[in-house]
Motif scaffolding. Structure first.
Motif, PDB file in Angstrom:
ATOM      1  N   ARG A 156       0.831  -1.210   0.000  1.00 38.05           N
ATOM      2  CA  ARG A 156       0.000   0.000   0.000  1.00 38.05           C
ATOM      3  C   ARG A 156       0.866   1.260   0.000  1.00 38.05           C
ATOM      4  O   ARG A 156       0.604   2.222  -0.735  1.00 38.05           O
ATOM      5  CB  ARG A 156      -0.930  -0.021   1.212  1.00 38.05           C
ATOM      6  CG  ARG A 156      -1.948   1.096   1.255  1.00 38.05           C
ATOM      7  CD  ARG A 156      -3.077   0.762   2.211  1.00 38.05           C
ATOM      8  NE  ARG A 156      -3.824  -0.410   1.784  1.00 38.05           N
ATOM      9  CZ  ARG A 156      -4.887  -0.900   2.416  1.00 38.05           C
ATOM     10  NH1 ARG A 156      -5.326  -0.312   3.517  1.00 38.05           N
ATOM     11  NH2 ARG A 156      -5.516  -1.963   1.963  1.00 38.05           N
ATOM     12  N   LEU A 157       1.906   1.260   0.808  1.00 40.42           N
ATOM     13  CA  LEU A 157       2.779   2.434   0.882  1.00 40.42           C
ATOM     14  C   LEU A 157       3.579   2.617  -0.408  1.00 40.42           C
ATOM     15  O   LEU A 157       3.900   3.747  -0.792  1.00 40.42           O
ATOM     16  CB  LEU A 157       3.717   2.311   2.081  1.00 40.42           C
ATOM     17  CG  LEU A 157       3.052   2.317   3.461  1.00 40.42           C
ATOM     18  CD1 LEU A 157       4.104   2.205   4.546  1.00 40.42           C
ATOM     19  CD2 LEU A 157       2.209   3.569   3.666  1.00 40.42           C
ATOM     20  N   ALA A 158       3.905   1.509  -1.071  1.00 40.88           N
ATOM     21  CA  ALA A 158       4.663   1.605  -2.318  1.00 40.88           C
ATOM     22  C   ALA A 158       3.885   2.375  -3.375  1.00 40.88           C
ATOM     23  O   ALA A 158       4.468   3.081  -4.203  1.00 40.88           O
ATOM     24  CB  ALA A 158       5.014   0.216  -2.827  1.00 40.88           C
ATOM     25  N   ARG A 159       2.552   2.263  -3.350  1.00 43.75           N
ATOM     26  CA  ARG A 159       1.721   2.984  -4.318  1.00 43.75           C
ATOM     27  C   ARG A 159       1.811   4.495  -4.117  1.00 43.75           C
ATOM     28  O   ARG A 159       1.537   5.263  -5.044  1.00 43.75           O
ATOM     29  CB  ARG A 159       0.268   2.544  -4.199  1.00 43.75           C
ATOM     30  CG  ARG A 159      -0.013   1.141  -4.698  1.00 43.75           C
ATOM     31  CD  ARG A 159      -1.444   0.727  -4.354  1.00 43.75           C
ATOM     32  NE  ARG A 159      -2.398   1.762  -4.724  1.00 43.75           N
ATOM     33  CZ  ARG A 159      -3.512   2.021  -4.031  1.00 43.75           C
ATOM     34  NH1 ARG A 159      -3.801   1.346  -2.932  1.00 43.75           N
ATOM     35  NH2 ARG A 159      -4.339   2.973  -4.432  1.00 43.75           N
ATOM     36  N   GLN A 160       2.203   4.923  -2.932  1.00 44.24           N
ATOM     37  CA  GLN A 160       2.238   6.353  -2.640  1.00 44.24           C
ATOM     38  C   GLN A 160       3.391   7.074  -3.322  1.00 44.24           C
ATOM     39  O   GLN A 160       3.535   8.290  -3.194  1.00 44.24           O
ATOM     40  CB  GLN A 160       2.265   6.568  -1.124  1.00 44.24           C
ATOM     41  CG  GLN A 160       1.001   6.070  -0.435  1.00 44.24           C
ATOM     42  CD  GLN A 160       1.007   6.267   1.062  1.00 44.24           C
ATOM     43  OE1 GLN A 160       1.911   6.899   1.616  1.00 44.24           O
ATOM     44  NE2 GLN A 160       0.013   5.722   1.747  1.00 44.24           N
ATOM     45  N   SER A 161       4.189   6.327  -4.074  1.00 46.87           N
ATOM     46  CA  SER A 161       5.240   6.974  -4.872  1.00 46.87           C
ATOM     47  C   SER A 161       4.626   7.895  -5.923  1.00 46.87           C
ATOM     48  O   SER A 161       5.330   8.706  -6.535  1.00 46.87           O
ATOM     49  CB  SER A 161       6.120   5.917  -5.551  1.00 46.87           C
ATOM     50  OG  SER A 161       5.349   5.123  -6.451  1.00 46.87           O
ATOM     51  N   VAL A 162       3.312   7.794  -6.134  1.00 45.30           N
ATOM     52  CA  VAL A 162       2.622   8.672  -7.083  1.00 45.30           C
ATOM     53  C   VAL A 162       2.802  10.134  -6.689  1.00 45.30           C
ATOM     54  O   VAL A 162       2.785  11.031  -7.541  1.00 45.30           O
ATOM     55  CB  VAL A 162       1.122   8.302  -7.150  1.00 45.30           C
ATOM     56  CG1 VAL A 162       0.393   8.637  -5.871  1.00 45.30           C
ATOM     57  CG2 VAL A 162       0.449   8.990  -8.325  1.00 45.30           C
ATOM     58  N   PHE A 163       3.011  10.401  -5.392  1.00 48.67           N
ATOM     59  CA  PHE A 163       3.188  11.777  -4.925  1.00 48.67           C
ATOM     60  C   PHE A 163       4.578  12.316  -5.261  1.00 48.67           C
ATOM     61  O   PHE A 163       4.821  13.513  -5.141  1.00 48.67           O
ATOM     62  CB  PHE A 163       2.964  11.863  -3.415  1.00 48.67           C
ATOM     63  CG  PHE A 163       1.537  11.621  -3.004  1.00 48.67           C
ATOM     64  CD1 PHE A 163       0.561  12.578  -3.221  1.00 48.67           C
ATOM     65  CD2 PHE A 163       1.161  10.435  -2.397  1.00 48.67           C
ATOM     66  CE1 PHE A 163      -0.754  12.368  -2.850  1.00 48.67           C
ATOM     67  CE2 PHE A 163      -0.151  10.207  -2.016  1.00 48.67           C
ATOM     68  CZ  PHE A 163      -1.120  11.168  -2.250  1.00 48.67           C
ATOM     69  N   GLU A 164       5.484  11.441  -5.656  1.00 46.24           N
ATOM     70  CA  GLU A 164       6.860  11.842  -5.924  1.00 46.24           C
ATOM     71  C   GLU A 164       7.140  11.986  -7.414  1.00 46.24           C
ATOM     72  O   GLU A 164       8.265  12.305  -7.815  1.00 46.24           O
ATOM     73  CB  GLU A 164       7.818  10.813  -5.314  1.00 46.24           C
ATOM     74  CG  GLU A 164       7.626  10.634  -3.814  1.00 46.24           C
ATOM     75  CD  GLU A 164       8.364   9.419  -3.286  1.00 46.24           C
ATOM     76  OE1 GLU A 164       9.066   8.753  -4.086  1.00 46.24           O
ATOM     77  OE2 GLU A 164       8.225   9.103  -2.092  1.00 46.24           O
ATOM     78  N   ARG A 165       6.146  11.737  -8.247  1.00 46.58           N
ATOM     79  CA  ARG A 165       6.350  11.764  -9.685  1.00 46.58           C
ATOM     80  C   ARG A 165       6.591  13.172 -10.218  1.00 46.58           C
ATOM     81  O   ARG A 165       6.095  14.151  -9.677  1.00 46.58           O
ATOM     82  CB  ARG A 165       5.124  11.179 -10.391  1.00 46.58           C
ATOM     83  CG  ARG A 165       5.073   9.662 -10.384  1.00 46.58           C
ATOM     84  CD  ARG A 165       3.769   9.171 -10.981  1.00 46.58           C
ATOM     85  NE  ARG A 165       3.421   9.904 -12.201  1.00 46.58           N
ATOM     86  CZ  ARG A 165       2.208   9.930 -12.727  1.00 46.58           C
ATOM     87  NH1 ARG A 165       1.219   9.302 -12.119  1.00 46.58           N
ATOM     88  NH2 ARG A 165       1.969  10.603 -13.842  1.00 46.58           N
ATOM     89  N   THR A 166       7.382  13.240 -11.288  1.00 42.61           N
ATOM     90  CA  THR A 166       7.624  14.490 -11.995  1.00 42.61           C
ATOM     91  C   THR A 166       7.458  14.230 -13.487  1.00 42.61           C
ATOM     92  O   THR A 166       8.135  13.354 -14.040  1.00 42.61           O
ATOM     93  CB  THR A 166       9.043  15.020 -11.724  1.00 42.61           C
ATOM     94  OG1 THR A 166       9.215  15.212 -10.318  1.00 42.61           O
ATOM     95  CG2 THR A 166       9.269  16.330 -12.443  1.00 42.61           C
ATOM     96  N   PRO A 167       6.562  14.949 -14.174  1.00 43.71           N
ATOM     97  CA  PRO A 167       5.662  15.979 -13.626  1.00 43.71           C
ATOM     98  C   PRO A 167       4.599  15.347 -12.733  1.00 43.71           C
ATOM     99  O   PRO A 167       4.214  14.198 -12.924  1.00 43.71           O
ATOM    100  CB  PRO A 167       5.055  16.603 -14.883  1.00 43.71           C
ATOM    101  CG  PRO A 167       5.109  15.508 -15.903  1.00 43.71           C
ATOM    102  CD  PRO A 167       6.375  14.761 -15.631  1.00 43.71           C
TER     103      PRO A 167
END
Length: 285
Positions: A156-167
Motif C-alpha cells: 500500500r505504501l509503495a503505491r504512494q510513490s505517485v506523490f513523488e512523480r515528476t511531472p
C-alpha cells in the motif's frame, strides 16, 4: 500469494501460480542461485547455515516456490562470492514481491495524469500512514497473519510513490466525515493520520475535500468511485454499486462516473473548508 512460516522462524511469500510474470522472475532467480551454489560445491544445508536460513527455505527459493527477501540475496551474494550479481537480482524480485492486483493498480496510478477518488468507508490507501494502514488491515476478519499484514502495508505504501512523480499528476480526493472521526489504531495513530491528510491536502497538485455527514444531498450513496486518466486521452474507472468494482473503459460508463464524481465534489466542502475541518478534528484530539 500465501504466507508460510519456514525454518528458524523465517517467513516469506509463496509465488502465486496464476502470476505468470512473477513465476518466471522467481524461477529464474532461483535457478541462478542453485547453479552458483552447485558451482562452488556447497550443499544446500551448508549454504543455508552460511546465510542464516533453513535448508527447506533454500530449496524453495531455488525451486522458484518462494520469493527471496533482499537480505537473503545479499547474504547469498557474499557467501557465493558473486560480485554483486546475485544481490542485483533484487531489482527484478522487488517488482513482483507484491500481489499481481496491487502491482497492476500501482502501474495504472503511475501512468495516470489525473486521479480522482471518492472513498466512503475508509481513508484511501494512497493517503494512509504506515500505522493507520497496519491498523486497518489488521482489523480484517478473518484476520491476516502478522507477516501478511506487513506485506500488504508495504504494498500500500509503495503505491504512494505517485506523490513523488515528476511531472506531478493532478490528484483529487473526496473523503467522508465518518472515517475521519473514527480513531482507528488509537489516538496517536489517528492524529498522525489527520496530520498526513493536512500535509497532502496542501500540495499544489492535490485537491482534498470532505463530504460532511450533515449534507442532505449525496450522489455517492452507491459507494466508492475511482477515475484514472492517461496522457493519450484514455481513461479507466471503477465504482461500487451497479458497476461491481470492475474496470470500466467504455466512454458511456466513464461519463456516468465523471458525472457522479463531479456532483459529489460539488456537494462536498470546498478544499479550504475541508482542510479547516480536518484541523478542527485534530485540535479536538
Amino acid at each position: 500469494m500465501t504466507v508460510e512460516t519456514g525454518e528458524q522462524g523465517e517467513t516469506g511469500w509463496e509465488v502465486d501460480p496464476d502470476d505468470e510474470w512473477g513465476v518466471a522472475v522467481i524461477a529464474t532467480v532461483g535457478r541462478q542461485l542453485k547453479l552458483r551454489r552447485e558451482a562452488v560445491g556447497m550443499r544446500a544445508a551448508d549454504f543455508g547455515e552460511a546465510v542464516g536460513y533453513g535448508e527447506d527455505l533454500v530449496y524453495k527459493v531455488e525451486g522458484g516456490k518462494r520469493i527471496p527477501r533482499q537480505e537473503y540475496l545479499d547474504r547469498a551474494d557474499a557467501v557465493l562470492d558473486a560480485g554483486g550479481l546475485i544481490a542485483a537480482a533484487w531489482e527484478d524480485v522487488k517488482r513482483v514481491r507484491y500481489p499481481k492486483r496491487v502491482r497492476e493498480l500501482g502501474k495504472l496510478e503511475g501512468k495516470a495524469v489525473e486521479i480522482g477518488l471518492y472513498e466512503c468507508h475508509v481513508i484511501p490507501g494512497l493517503l494512509q500512514t504506515r500505522e493507520h494502514a497496519r491498523a486497518v488491515i489488521g482489523a480484517a476478519q478473518p484476520p491476516y497473519s502478522p507477516d501478511d499484514v506487513e506485506r500488504m502495508v508495504a504494498a500500500r505504501l509503495a503505491r504512494q510513490s505517485v506523490f513523488e512523480r515528476t511531472p506531478a499528476p493532478a490528484l483529487s480526493f473526496v473523503l467522508e466525515e465518518g472515517p475521519l472521526r473514527r480513531p482507528i489504531g488509537g489516538t496517536m495513530v489517528w492524529r498522525e493520520q489527520l496530520e498526513r491528510l493536512l500535509e497532502v491536502g496542501r500540495l499544489h497538485n492535490v485537491v482534498l475535500q470532505v463530504m460532511p455527514t450533515g449534507c442532505d444531498t449525496h450522489s455517492g450513496l452507491d459507494g466508492r468511485i475511482e477515475l484514472l486518466k492517461f496522457p493519450d486521452g484514455t481513461a479507466v474507472g471503477r465504482s461500487d454499486g451497479a458497476f461491481n468494482s470492475r474496470a470500466l473503459t467504455e466512454p458511456r460508463h466513464l461519463r456516468i462516473l465523471e458525472l457522479r464524481y463531479g456532483t459529489i465534489r460539488a456537494q462536498a466542502l470546498s478544499p479550504g473548508e475541508s482542510l479547516a475541518f480536518i484541523e478542527q478534528l485534530l485540535g479536538e484530539t
